[in-house]
Design an enzyme around this catalytic site. Structure first.
Site, PDB file in Angstrom:
ATOM      1  CG  HIS A 186      -1.905   0.973   1.403  1.00 55.07           C
ATOM      2  ND1 HIS A 186      -1.648   2.277   1.738  1.00 55.07           N
ATOM      3  CD2 HIS A 186      -3.257   0.893   1.263  1.00 55.07           C
ATOM      4  CE1 HIS A 186      -2.793   2.948   1.801  1.00 55.07           C
ATOM      5  NE2 HIS A 186      -3.783   2.130   1.519  1.00 55.07           N
ATOM      6  CG  ASP A 192       0.108  -2.704   6.085  1.00 57.11           C
ATOM      7  OD1 ASP A 192      -0.862  -2.816   6.856  1.00 57.11           O
ATOM      8  OD2 ASP A 192       0.062  -2.085   5.003  1.00 57.11           O
ATOM      9  CD  GLN A 199      -7.096  -4.576   3.195  1.00 63.36           C
ATOM     10  OE1 GLN A 199      -8.105  -5.252   3.347  1.00 63.36           O
ATOM     11  NE2 GLN A 199      -7.152  -3.258   3.013  1.00 63.36           N
ATOM     12  CE  LYS A 201      -7.521  -0.560   5.638  1.00 64.78           C
ATOM     13  NZ  LYS A 201      -8.358   0.143   4.669  1.00 64.78           N
ATOM     14  CB  CYS A 247      -4.022   3.303  -1.428  1.00 68.88           C
ATOM     15  SG  CYS A 247      -5.372   4.399  -1.026  1.00 68.88           S
TER      16      CYS A 247
END
Lengths: 386, 119
Positions: free
Chosen positions: A112, A177, A180, A203, A342
Protein backbone atom coordinates in the site's frame (compact mmCIF):
# COMPACT_ATOMS: atom_id res chain seq x y z
CA UNK A 1 -23.18 -13.83 10.38
CA UNK A 2 -26.02 -11.45 11.13
CA UNK A 3 -26.62 -8.53 8.77
CA UNK A 4 -29.16 -7.20 11.25
CA UNK A 5 -26.26 -6.35 13.58
CA UNK A 6 -25.13 -3.67 11.14
CA UNK A 7 -27.34 -0.55 11.14
CA UNK A 8 -26.10 0.64 7.74
CA UNK A 9 -27.41 -2.56 6.18
CA UNK A 10 -30.67 -2.21 8.09
CA UNK A 11 -31.07 1.38 6.92
CA UNK A 12 -30.10 0.47 3.35
CA UNK A 13 -31.63 -2.98 2.88
CA UNK A 14 -30.79 -3.12 -0.83
CA UNK A 15 -27.15 -2.21 -0.32
CA UNK A 16 -24.58 -4.77 -1.44
CA UNK A 17 -21.48 -3.62 0.41
CA UNK A 18 -18.34 -5.11 -1.15
CA UNK A 19 -15.82 -2.52 0.02
CA UNK A 20 -14.76 -3.87 3.38
CA UNK A 21 -11.07 -3.70 2.45
CA UNK A 22 -11.59 0.04 2.29
CA UNK A 23 -13.46 0.20 5.56
CA UNK A 24 -15.76 -2.17 7.37
CA UNK A 25 -19.30 -1.37 8.44
CA UNK A 26 -19.78 -1.11 12.19
CA UNK A 27 -22.01 -3.38 14.25
CA UNK A 28 -24.55 -1.81 16.59
CA UNK A 29 -22.49 -2.95 19.58
CA UNK A 30 -19.63 -0.70 18.44
CA UNK A 31 -21.87 2.28 17.77
CA UNK A 32 -23.49 1.76 21.18
CA UNK A 33 -20.09 1.68 22.88
CA UNK A 34 -19.16 5.04 21.37
CA UNK A 35 -22.55 6.47 22.29
CA UNK A 36 -22.36 5.10 25.82
CA UNK A 37 -18.99 6.73 26.39
CA UNK A 38 -20.32 10.12 25.38
CA UNK A 39 -23.68 9.70 27.11
CA UNK A 40 -22.59 8.04 30.35
CA UNK A 41 -18.97 9.07 30.88
CA UNK A 42 -17.43 11.72 28.65
CA UNK A 43 -14.36 12.27 30.84
CA UNK A 44 -10.73 12.31 29.74
CA UNK A 45 -8.34 9.51 30.67
CA UNK A 46 -5.20 9.37 32.75
CA UNK A 47 -5.45 12.82 34.27
CA UNK A 48 -8.34 13.64 36.56
CA UNK A 49 -9.17 11.68 39.71
CA UNK A 50 -12.94 11.91 39.91
CA UNK A 51 -15.02 8.78 39.38
CA UNK A 52 -16.04 9.41 35.77
CA UNK A 53 -12.41 10.01 34.81
CA UNK A 54 -11.35 6.83 36.58
CA UNK A 55 -14.12 5.00 34.76
CA UNK A 56 -12.83 6.32 31.42
CA UNK A 57 -9.22 5.43 32.26
CA UNK A 58 -10.21 1.97 33.34
CA UNK A 59 -12.22 1.34 30.16
CA UNK A 60 -9.37 2.65 28.00
CA UNK A 61 -6.88 0.35 29.77
CA UNK A 62 -9.25 -2.55 29.24
CA UNK A 63 -9.35 -1.72 25.51
CA UNK A 64 -5.56 -1.95 25.42
CA UNK A 65 -5.68 -5.33 27.19
CA UNK A 66 -8.29 -6.64 24.75
CA UNK A 67 -6.31 -5.39 21.76
CA UNK A 68 -3.17 -7.06 23.07
CA UNK A 69 -5.01 -10.32 23.67
CA UNK A 70 -6.43 -10.21 20.13
CA UNK A 71 -2.93 -10.46 18.62
CA UNK A 72 -1.30 -12.56 21.33
CA UNK A 73 0.63 -9.66 22.78
CA UNK A 74 1.11 -8.05 26.18
CA UNK A 75 -0.71 -4.77 26.95
CA UNK A 76 2.57 -2.84 27.20
CA UNK A 77 3.37 -3.87 23.63
CA UNK A 78 0.34 -1.96 22.30
CA UNK A 79 0.68 1.65 21.20
CA UNK A 80 -2.55 3.35 20.20
CA UNK A 81 -2.16 5.67 17.21
CA UNK A 82 -4.62 7.28 14.81
CA UNK A 83 -4.40 4.89 11.86
CA UNK A 84 -2.25 2.23 10.20
CA UNK A 85 -0.53 5.02 8.30
CA UNK A 86 0.30 6.82 11.53
CA UNK A 87 1.48 3.56 13.10
CA UNK A 88 3.79 2.90 10.14
CA UNK A 89 5.09 6.46 10.39
CA UNK A 90 5.79 5.94 14.10
CA UNK A 91 7.59 2.73 13.21
CA UNK A 92 9.65 4.29 10.43
CA UNK A 93 10.61 7.62 11.98
CA UNK A 94 11.06 5.91 15.32
CA UNK A 95 13.79 3.79 13.77
CA UNK A 96 15.56 6.70 12.11
CA UNK A 97 18.50 6.70 14.49
CA UNK A 98 19.15 3.00 13.80
CA UNK A 99 19.82 3.60 10.09
CA UNK A 100 22.94 4.78 8.33
CA UNK A 101 24.07 5.27 4.77
CA UNK A 102 24.24 1.99 2.86
CA UNK A 103 21.63 0.22 4.96
CA UNK A 104 18.74 -1.32 3.07
CA UNK A 105 15.05 -0.94 3.79
CA UNK A 106 13.41 -3.88 2.08
CA UNK A 107 9.77 -3.81 0.95
CA UNK A 108 7.61 -6.29 -0.88
CA UNK A 109 6.24 -5.45 -4.32
CA UNK A 110 2.65 -5.50 -3.06
CA UNK A 111 2.66 -2.60 -0.65
CA UNK A 112 0.00 0.00 0.00
CA UNK A 113 1.25 3.54 -0.64
CA UNK A 114 1.34 4.11 3.11
CA UNK A 115 3.94 1.38 3.50
CA UNK A 116 6.11 2.81 0.73
CA UNK A 117 6.15 6.59 0.92
CA UNK A 118 7.25 6.84 4.54
CA UNK A 119 10.16 4.46 3.90
CA UNK A 120 11.15 6.44 0.81
CA UNK A 121 11.24 9.57 2.94
CA UNK A 122 13.21 7.82 5.66
CA UNK A 123 15.70 6.47 3.13
CA UNK A 124 16.16 9.93 1.62
CA UNK A 125 16.87 11.44 5.03
CA UNK A 126 19.21 8.74 6.31
CA UNK A 127 21.12 7.71 3.20
CA UNK A 128 19.64 4.23 3.44
CA UNK A 129 18.58 2.52 0.22
CA UNK A 130 15.08 1.36 -0.54
CA UNK A 131 14.86 -2.02 -2.24
CA UNK A 132 12.02 -4.34 -3.21
CA UNK A 133 11.96 -8.10 -2.82
CA UNK A 134 12.02 -8.49 -6.60
CA UNK A 135 15.37 -6.63 -6.62
CA UNK A 136 16.87 -9.49 -4.57
CA UNK A 137 19.28 -7.26 -2.65
CA UNK A 138 22.02 -8.72 -0.41
CA UNK A 139 20.37 -9.60 2.89
CA UNK A 140 23.39 -8.68 4.99
CA UNK A 141 22.68 -4.97 4.48
CA UNK A 142 18.95 -5.20 5.15
CA UNK A 143 18.13 -3.42 8.38
CA UNK A 144 14.36 -3.25 8.02
CA UNK A 145 11.91 -5.54 6.25
CA UNK A 146 8.43 -4.03 5.87
CA UNK A 147 5.66 -5.93 4.15
CA UNK A 148 1.94 -6.42 4.04
CA UNK A 149 0.58 -9.66 5.40
CA UNK A 150 -2.30 -9.65 2.90
CA UNK A 151 -2.54 -7.69 -0.34
CA UNK A 152 -5.26 -5.07 -0.58
CA UNK A 153 -5.47 -5.80 -4.32
CA UNK A 154 -5.19 -9.54 -4.87
CA UNK A 155 -5.92 -10.66 -1.32
CA UNK A 156 -2.76 -12.78 -1.40
CA UNK A 157 -1.47 -13.83 2.00
CA UNK A 158 2.30 -13.55 2.13
CA UNK A 159 4.36 -16.04 4.04
CA UNK A 160 7.85 -14.59 4.43
CA UNK A 161 8.72 -16.79 7.40
CA UNK A 162 11.98 -18.08 5.88
CA UNK A 163 13.12 -14.56 4.97
CA UNK A 164 12.13 -13.30 8.43
CA UNK A 165 14.08 -16.10 10.05
CA UNK A 166 17.18 -15.28 7.97
CA UNK A 167 16.90 -11.56 8.62
CA UNK A 168 16.37 -12.01 12.34
CA UNK A 169 19.79 -13.62 12.53
CA UNK A 170 21.32 -10.41 11.18
CA UNK A 171 19.40 -8.22 13.61
CA UNK A 172 17.03 -6.72 11.04
CA UNK A 173 13.73 -5.31 12.26
CA UNK A 174 10.54 -6.82 10.87
CA UNK A 175 7.60 -4.48 10.27
CA UNK A 176 4.29 -6.02 9.26
CA UNK A 177 1.35 -4.13 7.79
CA UNK A 178 -1.64 -6.14 8.98
CA UNK A 179 -4.28 -3.64 7.83
CA UNK A 180 -6.02 -6.15 5.58
CA UNK A 181 -5.20 -9.37 7.40
CA UNK A 182 -6.33 -8.29 10.86
CA UNK A 183 -10.05 -8.76 10.23
CA UNK A 184 -9.66 -11.97 8.28
CA UNK A 185 -7.83 -14.49 10.41
CA UNK A 186 -6.50 -15.19 13.89
CA UNK A 187 -3.15 -13.40 14.24
CA UNK A 188 -0.29 -13.67 16.66
CA UNK A 189 2.21 -10.88 16.19
CA UNK A 190 5.14 -12.63 17.85
CA UNK A 191 4.56 -15.91 16.04
CA UNK A 192 4.56 -14.01 12.75
CA UNK A 193 8.02 -12.76 13.64
CA UNK A 194 6.89 -9.14 13.83
CA UNK A 195 8.94 -6.66 15.79
CA UNK A 196 6.42 -4.02 14.81
CA UNK A 197 2.94 -4.65 13.45
CA UNK A 198 0.38 -2.06 12.38
CA UNK A 199 -3.34 -2.09 11.80
CA UNK A 200 -6.40 0.16 11.91
CA UNK A 201 -9.54 -0.18 13.97
CA UNK A 202 -11.79 0.93 11.13
CA UNK A 203 -10.92 -2.14 9.06
CA UNK A 204 -11.86 -4.25 12.07
CA UNK A 205 -15.50 -3.17 12.45
CA UNK A 206 -14.46 -0.40 14.85
CA UNK A 207 -14.43 3.41 14.51
CA UNK A 208 -12.00 5.31 12.31
CA UNK A 209 -9.32 7.43 13.94
CA UNK A 210 -7.71 4.63 15.91
CA UNK A 211 -4.65 2.68 14.83
CA UNK A 212 -2.52 0.16 16.62
CA UNK A 213 1.21 -0.32 16.58
CA UNK A 214 2.35 -3.52 18.20
CA UNK A 215 5.95 -3.07 19.30
CA UNK A 216 7.76 -5.80 21.19
CA UNK A 217 9.68 -4.45 24.15
CA UNK A 218 13.11 -4.94 22.62
CA UNK A 219 12.18 -2.91 19.55
CA UNK A 220 10.17 -0.42 21.59
CA UNK A 221 13.34 0.43 23.51
CA UNK A 222 15.01 1.41 20.22
CA UNK A 223 12.05 3.47 19.03
CA UNK A 224 11.95 7.27 19.24
CA UNK A 225 8.53 8.90 19.65
CA UNK A 226 7.03 10.56 16.61
CA UNK A 227 5.30 13.28 18.63
CA UNK A 228 5.88 14.70 22.08
CA UNK A 229 3.52 16.11 24.64
CA UNK A 230 1.54 15.55 27.74
CA UNK A 231 1.27 12.20 29.54
CA UNK A 232 4.57 10.93 28.15
CA UNK A 233 7.12 11.84 30.82
CA UNK A 234 8.43 10.79 34.20
CA UNK A 235 9.94 14.18 35.03
CA UNK A 236 9.98 17.61 33.45
CA UNK A 237 12.06 20.74 34.09
CA UNK A 238 12.41 24.07 32.33
CA UNK A 239 15.04 22.69 29.97
CA UNK A 240 14.56 18.94 29.86
CA UNK A 241 12.04 16.16 30.00
CA UNK A 242 12.68 12.61 31.05
CA UNK A 243 10.34 10.49 28.96
CA UNK A 244 8.66 7.41 30.32
CA UNK A 245 10.35 4.19 29.33
CA UNK A 246 7.17 2.33 28.40
CA UNK A 247 4.55 2.60 25.61
CA UNK A 248 3.08 5.75 27.16
CA UNK A 249 5.89 7.88 25.75
CA UNK A 250 4.41 7.23 22.27
CA UNK A 251 0.90 8.41 23.16
CA UNK A 252 1.18 12.15 23.67
CA UNK A 253 -2.01 14.14 24.18
CA UNK A 254 -5.61 13.10 24.58
CA UNK A 255 -6.24 10.01 22.48
CA UNK A 256 -9.33 8.92 20.58
CA UNK A 257 -10.95 7.48 23.71
CA UNK A 258 -14.33 6.68 22.18
CA UNK A 259 -12.60 5.06 19.22
CA UNK A 260 -10.57 2.77 21.48
CA UNK A 261 -13.72 1.83 23.39
CA UNK A 262 -15.39 1.14 20.05
CA UNK A 263 -12.43 -1.06 19.15
CA UNK A 264 -12.86 -2.98 22.38
CA UNK A 265 -16.54 -3.52 21.54
CA UNK A 266 -15.59 -4.71 18.04
CA UNK A 267 -13.05 -7.17 19.43
CA UNK A 268 -15.63 -8.49 21.88
CA UNK A 269 -18.07 -8.89 18.98
CA UNK A 270 -15.47 -10.76 16.91
CA UNK A 271 -14.40 -12.94 19.81
CA UNK A 272 -18.01 -13.94 20.41
CA UNK A 273 -18.16 -15.16 16.83
CA UNK A 274 -14.54 -16.46 17.03
CA UNK A 275 -11.86 -15.53 14.53
CA UNK A 276 -11.73 -19.11 13.33
CA UNK A 277 -15.35 -18.80 12.18
CA UNK A 278 -14.68 -15.37 10.72
CA UNK A 279 -11.85 -16.86 8.69
CA UNK A 280 -13.98 -19.80 7.56
CA UNK A 281 -16.74 -17.42 6.43
CA UNK A 282 -14.23 -15.33 4.48
CA UNK A 283 -12.66 -18.40 2.83
CA UNK A 284 -16.08 -19.80 1.88
CA UNK A 285 -16.89 -16.50 0.16
CA UNK A 286 -13.56 -16.54 -1.70
CA UNK A 287 -14.20 -20.08 -2.93
CA UNK A 288 -17.73 -19.19 -4.02
CA UNK A 289 -16.67 -15.96 -5.75
CA UNK A 290 -13.90 -17.72 -7.68
CA UNK A 291 -16.27 -20.48 -8.79
CA UNK A 292 -18.88 -17.98 -9.97
CA UNK A 293 -16.32 -15.84 -11.77
CA UNK A 294 -15.12 -18.98 -13.52
CA UNK A 295 -18.68 -20.04 -14.36
CA UNK A 296 -19.30 -16.76 -16.19
CA UNK A 297 -15.79 -16.61 -17.66
CA UNK A 298 -14.96 -13.50 -15.69
CA UNK A 299 -11.97 -15.17 -14.07
CA UNK A 300 -9.96 -14.09 -17.14
CA UNK A 301 -10.11 -10.57 -15.70
CA UNK A 302 -8.80 -11.51 -12.25
CA UNK A 303 -5.66 -9.72 -11.11
CA UNK A 304 -3.40 -12.35 -9.60
CA UNK A 305 -4.26 -15.94 -8.81
CA UNK A 306 -2.89 -16.47 -5.31
CA UNK A 307 -2.98 -19.95 -3.82
CA UNK A 308 -3.71 -18.50 -0.43
CA UNK A 309 -5.76 -15.36 -0.01
CA UNK A 310 -8.21 -13.34 2.05
CA UNK A 311 -11.54 -12.08 0.77
CA UNK A 312 -10.23 -9.42 -1.55
CA UNK A 313 -10.46 -9.86 -5.33
CA UNK A 314 -9.68 -7.45 -8.14
CA UNK A 315 -10.75 -7.48 -11.77
CA UNK A 316 -9.29 -5.68 -14.74
CA UNK A 317 -11.31 -5.51 -17.95
CA UNK A 318 -9.20 -4.64 -20.99
CA UNK A 319 -11.64 -2.08 -22.39
CA UNK A 320 -14.03 -0.88 -19.73
CA UNK A 321 -12.77 1.65 -17.20
CA UNK A 322 -12.94 0.55 -13.55
CA UNK A 323 -14.78 3.76 -12.70
CA UNK A 324 -17.44 2.90 -15.26
CA UNK A 325 -17.99 -0.45 -13.60
CA UNK A 326 -18.24 1.33 -10.26
CA UNK A 327 -20.74 3.79 -11.68
CA UNK A 328 -23.07 1.12 -13.04
CA UNK A 329 -22.66 -1.12 -10.02
CA UNK A 330 -23.49 1.82 -7.78
CA UNK A 331 -26.69 2.34 -9.73
CA UNK A 332 -27.54 -1.23 -8.81
CA UNK A 333 -26.76 -0.48 -5.12
CA UNK A 334 -23.48 -2.37 -5.24
CA UNK A 335 -20.56 -0.62 -3.54
CA UNK A 336 -17.07 -1.56 -4.76
CA UNK A 337 -13.73 0.19 -4.90
CA UNK A 338 -12.50 1.23 -8.33
CA UNK A 339 -9.11 2.63 -9.27
CA UNK A 340 -5.63 2.05 -7.94
CA UNK A 341 -6.78 1.48 -4.36
CA UNK A 342 -3.70 3.23 -2.91
CA UNK A 343 -1.39 0.74 -4.60
CA UNK A 344 0.18 2.82 -7.34
CA UNK A 345 3.51 0.99 -7.41
CA UNK A 346 1.89 -2.42 -7.78
CA UNK A 347 -0.42 -1.04 -10.47
CA UNK A 348 2.61 0.32 -12.33
CA UNK A 349 4.29 -3.07 -12.09
CA UNK A 350 1.17 -4.83 -13.37
CA UNK A 351 0.65 -2.24 -16.12
CA UNK A 352 -2.77 -1.30 -14.76
CA UNK A 353 -2.66 2.48 -15.16
CA UNK A 354 -6.40 2.83 -14.59
CA UNK A 355 -6.52 0.44 -11.68
CA UNK A 356 -9.00 -2.30 -10.98
CA UNK A 357 -12.48 -3.05 -9.77
CA UNK A 358 -12.08 -4.51 -6.30
CA UNK A 359 -14.62 -6.46 -4.33
CA UNK A 360 -13.87 -7.26 -0.72
CA UNK A 361 -15.82 -9.15 1.88
CA UNK A 362 -16.86 -8.66 5.46
CA UNK A 363 -18.78 -10.46 8.16
CA UNK A 364 -22.07 -9.39 6.58
CA UNK A 365 -21.21 -10.46 3.02
CA UNK A 366 -23.36 -13.22 1.56
CA UNK A 367 -23.18 -15.41 -1.51
CA UNK A 368 -26.18 -13.48 -2.79
CA UNK A 369 -24.05 -10.30 -2.67
CA UNK A 370 -21.49 -11.99 -4.89
CA UNK A 371 -24.23 -13.12 -7.30
CA UNK A 372 -25.50 -9.54 -7.52
CA UNK A 373 -21.99 -8.25 -8.16
CA UNK A 374 -21.46 -10.72 -10.98
CA UNK A 375 -24.83 -9.88 -12.52
CA UNK A 376 -24.01 -6.17 -12.29
CA UNK A 377 -20.53 -6.67 -13.76
CA UNK A 378 -21.93 -8.64 -16.68
CA UNK A 379 -24.68 -6.09 -17.30
CA UNK A 380 -22.10 -3.29 -17.38
CA UNK A 381 -20.11 -5.27 -19.93
CA UNK A 382 -23.23 -5.68 -22.07
CA UNK A 383 -24.06 -1.98 -21.89
CA UNK A 384 -20.61 -0.59 -22.56
CA UNK A 385 -18.89 -3.30 -24.53
CA UNK A 386 -21.82 -4.98 -26.25
CA UNK B 1 -26.91 8.83 -10.56
CA UNK B 2 -30.00 9.97 -12.39
CA UNK B 3 -31.02 7.28 -14.90
CA UNK B 4 -31.74 9.67 -17.79
CA UNK B 5 -28.30 11.22 -17.34
CA UNK B 6 -26.69 7.79 -17.17
CA UNK B 7 -28.40 6.80 -20.44
CA UNK B 8 -27.10 9.95 -22.06
CA UNK B 9 -23.58 9.22 -20.80
CA UNK B 10 -23.72 5.69 -22.21
CA UNK B 11 -25.08 6.93 -25.54
CA UNK B 12 -22.30 9.47 -25.99
CA UNK B 13 -19.72 6.92 -24.84
CA UNK B 14 -20.86 4.42 -27.45
CA UNK B 15 -21.58 6.97 -30.18
CA UNK B 16 -19.20 9.88 -29.67
CA UNK B 17 -19.55 12.88 -31.97
CA UNK B 18 -16.13 14.41 -31.48
CA UNK B 19 -13.85 11.49 -30.73
CA UNK B 20 -11.53 11.15 -33.68
CA UNK B 21 -8.04 10.04 -34.55
CA UNK B 22 -7.77 12.73 -37.20
CA UNK B 23 -5.71 15.23 -35.32
CA UNK B 24 -6.18 18.75 -36.63
CA UNK B 25 -5.01 21.97 -35.08
CA UNK B 26 -3.44 22.72 -31.75
CA UNK B 27 -3.24 19.90 -29.24
CA UNK B 28 -4.17 20.40 -25.58
CA UNK B 29 -3.40 17.60 -23.15
CA UNK B 30 -4.42 16.66 -19.64
CA UNK B 31 -4.33 13.59 -17.46
CA UNK B 32 -5.88 12.46 -14.25
CA UNK B 33 -3.04 10.98 -12.24
CA UNK B 34 -5.36 9.28 -9.79
CA UNK B 35 -7.01 7.08 -12.41
CA UNK B 36 -4.67 7.25 -15.38
CA UNK B 37 -7.15 8.87 -17.75
CA UNK B 38 -5.59 10.95 -20.53
CA UNK B 39 -7.08 13.28 -23.10
CA UNK B 40 -5.73 15.28 -26.01
CA UNK B 41 -8.03 17.87 -27.53
CA UNK B 42 -7.34 19.27 -30.99
CA UNK B 43 -8.66 22.71 -31.84
CA UNK B 44 -8.57 24.53 -35.16
CA UNK B 45 -8.77 28.17 -34.24
CA UNK B 46 -9.36 31.01 -36.68
CA UNK B 47 -9.39 34.63 -35.54
CA UNK B 48 -9.93 33.54 -31.95
CA UNK B 49 -12.89 31.28 -32.77
CA UNK B 50 -12.96 27.48 -32.62
CA UNK B 51 -13.56 26.32 -36.17
CA UNK B 52 -13.33 22.58 -35.51
CA UNK B 53 -12.52 20.33 -32.58
CA UNK B 54 -11.88 16.68 -31.79
CA UNK B 55 -10.26 14.61 -29.04
CA UNK B 56 -8.49 11.34 -28.41
CA UNK B 57 -7.56 9.59 -25.21
CA UNK B 58 -8.15 6.84 -22.71
CA UNK B 59 -11.22 7.95 -20.86
CA UNK B 60 -13.96 6.65 -18.65
CA UNK B 61 -17.52 7.27 -19.81
CA UNK B 62 -17.93 10.40 -17.68
CA UNK B 63 -14.65 11.92 -18.88
CA UNK B 64 -15.74 11.17 -22.47
CA UNK B 65 -19.11 12.76 -21.74
CA UNK B 66 -17.36 15.86 -20.42
CA UNK B 67 -15.28 16.13 -23.58
CA UNK B 68 -18.30 15.60 -25.83
CA UNK B 69 -20.41 18.27 -24.16
CA UNK B 70 -17.51 20.70 -24.01
CA UNK B 71 -16.79 20.42 -27.71
CA UNK B 72 -20.53 20.58 -28.54
CA UNK B 73 -20.58 24.01 -26.95
CA UNK B 74 -17.16 25.25 -27.96
CA UNK B 75 -17.27 24.78 -31.72
CA UNK B 76 -18.09 28.11 -33.32
CA UNK B 77 -17.42 30.02 -30.11
CA UNK B 78 -14.42 32.16 -29.02
CA UNK B 79 -11.63 30.03 -27.52
CA UNK B 80 -11.81 32.25 -24.46
CA UNK B 81 -15.38 31.14 -23.70
CA UNK B 82 -14.84 27.80 -21.98
CA UNK B 83 -18.16 26.94 -20.34
CA UNK B 84 -18.48 25.72 -16.77
CA UNK B 85 -19.67 22.25 -15.78
CA UNK B 86 -22.98 23.73 -14.65
CA UNK B 87 -23.41 25.34 -18.07
CA UNK B 88 -22.61 22.09 -19.81
CA UNK B 89 -24.76 19.82 -17.69
CA UNK B 90 -27.72 22.06 -16.93
CA UNK B 91 -30.38 21.01 -14.45
CA UNK B 92 -30.35 17.39 -15.63
CA UNK B 93 -26.76 17.05 -14.50
CA UNK B 94 -27.39 17.82 -10.84
CA UNK B 95 -26.51 14.32 -9.65
CA UNK B 96 -23.11 14.57 -11.33
CA UNK B 97 -22.47 18.13 -10.19
CA UNK B 98 -22.96 16.97 -6.60
CA UNK B 99 -20.39 14.19 -6.92
CA UNK B 100 -16.96 15.82 -6.57
CA UNK B 101 -14.99 12.66 -7.36
CA UNK B 102 -16.73 12.01 -10.67
CA UNK B 103 -17.01 15.71 -11.49
CA UNK B 104 -13.21 15.66 -11.67
CA UNK B 105 -13.55 13.07 -14.47
CA UNK B 106 -16.14 15.21 -16.24
CA UNK B 107 -13.86 18.25 -16.07
CA UNK B 108 -10.74 16.61 -17.49
CA UNK B 109 -11.40 18.08 -20.95
CA UNK B 110 -11.97 21.53 -19.46
CA UNK B 111 -8.71 21.13 -17.54
CA UNK B 112 -6.84 20.41 -20.77
CA UNK B 113 -7.95 23.73 -22.21
CA UNK B 114 -7.76 25.84 -19.07
CA UNK B 115 -4.48 24.84 -17.50
CA UNK B 116 -2.31 23.79 -20.37
CA UNK B 117 -0.65 25.58 -23.20
CA UNK B 118 -0.98 23.88 -26.58
CA UNK B 119 1.47 20.99 -27.10
Amino acid sequence: MNRADFPVLVNHPKLVYLDSANTTLKPKAVIDAVHTYYADCGANIGRATYRLAEQATSAYDAARHQTAQFIGAAPDEIIFTHSTTYALNQAAWGLRSTLKSGDIILLSDHEHNSNIIVWQQLAAQTGARLAYLSDQPPLKNVKILAFTLASNITGQIFDHSKLISDLKKTGAIIVIDAAQAISKMPLNAAQLGADLLAFSAHKLYAPSGVGVLYANLETQARLTPLVYGSQTFAAISRQNTQLLSNFERFEAGTPNIEGALGLAAALKYLNQISMAKVQAHDQALVTYALSQLQKYRLDQYLVGRPRCQVGVLSLNHPRIHPHDFALFLDNANIAVRAGKACSDILMQKLGLGRGVVRLSFGLYTTKSDIDKFIAGYRKTMERLDG
Amino acid sequence: MDKALLSEIVYRYKFPKHRSHRAKGRAYHAENLSCGDIITIYLQIEKGYVKSASYTGQLCSIASFGAELLLDKLIGQPISSIPSSADLLGASGASLLKNPVRLKCFELAQLALKNHSPL
